[in-house]
Design an enzyme around this catalytic site. Structure first.
Site, PDB file in Angstrom:
ATOM      1  N   SER A 205     -13.339  -2.766  -7.869  1.00  0.00           N
ATOM      2  CA  SER A 205     -11.920  -2.670  -8.216  1.00  0.00           C
ATOM      3  C   SER A 205     -11.785  -2.748  -9.735  1.00  0.00           C
ATOM      4  CB  SER A 205     -11.119  -3.766  -7.505  1.00  0.00           C
ATOM      5  OG  SER A 205      -9.739  -3.590  -7.717  1.00  0.00           O
ATOM      6  N   THR A 206     -11.062  -3.732 -10.274  1.00  0.00           N
ATOM      7  CA  THR A 206     -10.837  -3.824 -11.717  1.00  0.00           C
ATOM      8  C   THR A 206     -12.155  -3.889 -12.484  1.00  0.00           C
ATOM      9  OG1 THR A 206      -8.854  -5.103 -11.204  1.00  0.00           O
ATOM     10  CG2 THR A 206      -9.575  -5.072 -13.502  1.00  0.00           C
TER      11      THR A 206
ATOM     12  N   MET B 276     -10.448  -7.693  -8.524  1.00  0.00           N
ATOM     13  CA  MET B 276      -9.513  -8.728  -8.110  1.00  0.00           C
ATOM     14  C   MET B 276      -9.404  -8.765  -6.593  1.00  0.00           C
ATOM     15  SD  MET B 276      -6.359  -8.305 -10.744  1.00  0.00           S
ATOM     16  CE  MET B 276      -5.491  -9.639  -9.905  1.00  0.00           C
TER      17      MET B 276
ATOM     18  N   ASP C 154     -11.020  -7.895  -1.116  1.00  0.00           N
ATOM     19  CA  ASP C 154     -11.479  -6.736  -0.362  1.00  0.00           C
ATOM     20  C   ASP C 154     -12.994  -6.605  -0.508  1.00  0.00           C
ATOM     21  OD1 ASP C 154     -11.409  -4.444   1.199  1.00  0.00           O
ATOM     22  OD2 ASP C 154     -11.006  -3.121  -0.499  1.00  0.00           O
TER      23      ASP C 154
ATOM     24  N   HIS D 113     -11.073   0.997  -6.031  1.00  0.00           N
ATOM     25  CA  HIS D 113      -9.615   0.930  -6.120  1.00  0.00           C
ATOM     26  C   HIS D 113      -9.208   1.563  -7.446  1.00  0.00           C
ATOM     27  CE1 HIS D 113      -9.972  -3.035  -3.609  1.00  0.00           C
ATOM     28  NE2 HIS D 113     -10.200  -1.961  -2.881  1.00  0.00           N
TER      29      HIS D 113
END
Length: 363
Positions: A186-187, A303, A306, A213
């Site tokens: 993600s991030t 973050m 998931d 993401h």
């Protein structure tokens, strides 16, 4: 009461500077401590103002946003948000070159450029600054061919989880025969994915599935950038397609990527427990179900949680599980959650993940 987040705004348009400053200052949690009209001015202000987040335009005279990002990450590393009309979904090269240089996120300026257009996106801009204020940053040491090393700077959060507590007890950790590799992020993920995929050789003997993401509209750009930067073809997985060795697959936007009973790619739209679509956990669970001990899962910076339950599914199926270490994560959220579940066999800096996988694949 917590001190407001100190922001340095770097923008060559006086009108845009006024509008952006007004939006940011409207949040009691944010304070614009200084403005600069180009990168050179901003570099002089950073040691004086000590901003926690830098928001910068891309196209500026004297020193543009890309050059400025590289200099900041070498001298005064901190989270950088690019605010520009040149980071739309069509601007693939700009977006991912900026991320490769160290920028953590982008905020496309509204096409119309009117104050009312900015105001409609104000909450999104404020949210991005708040997220970036709590992440880790690294000093980038340049060499020929790219980034050589990264020096850790402490984040605001220190989880104090000793690595020796992360290891799963297993008698056969070294006997995995990997048949498919699944990676979730993600991030900070594009940089981490680049670090791993760019090290894979053209003869990689397994397929790779990546779940990242990313803002809507930017997936195709990520796929093209990683394909350009790696020796492997990178593509969107086709419905009904069988995963092929030496190819990196991503799910399409707004679809979970799973495997059917024959091992072919299928899409689904059901909401995941972590609220993401595509979801890392949904894909990891499907991979674990079909490949069992032949599955390998890697959970990278991001973050939320998931991927944690998906990593547990792979571990319980006897597969290989690797999490990115806190010191090399932009955000140590998703890996931390998987570690807390006891789902992780190896916790490694991102630079060590590809070498371990290649050693196990005997490539």
């Amino acid at each position: 009461m917590l001190s407001p987040i100190k922001v340095l705004l770097v923008e060559d348009s006086p009108v845009a500077t006024i509008v952006l400053k007004r939006i940011l200052d409207a949040s009691p949690e944010i304070q614009v401590v200084g403005t600069a009209s180009n990168g050179l001015e901003a570099l002089e202000l950073i040691p004086k103002l000590q901003p926690e987040v830098i928001c910068t335009d891309l196209n500026m005279a004297q020193m543009n946003g890309l050059e400025f990002t590289r200099e900041v990450m070498k001298k005064y590393p901190r989270p950088i948000l690019i605010i520009s009309a040149s980071v739309q979904a069509k601007d693939t090269q700009n977006v991912f070159e900026l991320m490769k240089a160290g920028a953590l996120d982008i905020f496309p300026k509204p096409i119309g450029g009117l104050a009312s257009d900015y105001d409609r996106l104000g909450n999104e801009l404020i949210a991005k600054v708040k997220v970036l204020s709590g992440v880790k940053v690294f000093t980038r040491h340049q060499r020929l061919g790219g980034i050589e090393t990264a020096e850790h700077r402490p984040s605001k959060k220190n989880y104090q989880l000793p690595i020796h507590n992360y290891q799963l007890s297993s008698k056969n950790l070294n006997s995995h025969t990997i048949k498919l590799l699944a990676v979730g992020a993600s991030t900070g993920g594009p940089q981490a994915l680049h670090s791993i995929i760019s090290k894979f050789p053209a003869n990689l003997p397994v397929p790779v599935i990546c779940i990242q993401h990313i803002s809507e509209g930017f997936l195709q750009g990520l796929v093209e950038w990683l394909g350009f930067e790696s020796k492997l073809p990178v593509k969107i997985a086709g419905f009904g397609e069988w995963p092929q060795a030496g190819i990196v697959y991503f799910p399409p936007e707004k679809r979970h990527l799973e495997l059917d009973a024959q091992g072919r790619f299928i899409y689904s739209e059901a909401a995941s427990e972590a609220g993401h679509c595509p979801s890392v956990t949904v894909t990891f669970k499907s991979v674990a179900s079909f490949y069992g001990r032949g599955a390998a899962g890697v959970l990278l910076t991001g973050m939320g949680r998931d991927g944690a339950e998906g990593m547990l599914a792979i571990a319980r199926a006897g597969g290989l599980t690797i999490a990115q270490s806190e010191a090399s994560c932009v955000v140590f959220g998703m890996p931390k959650e998987a570690i807390a579940l006891g789902a992780v066999q190896h916790v490694l800096p991102v630079s060590a993940i590809a070498p371990l996988l290649l050693a196990k694949l005997k490539v």
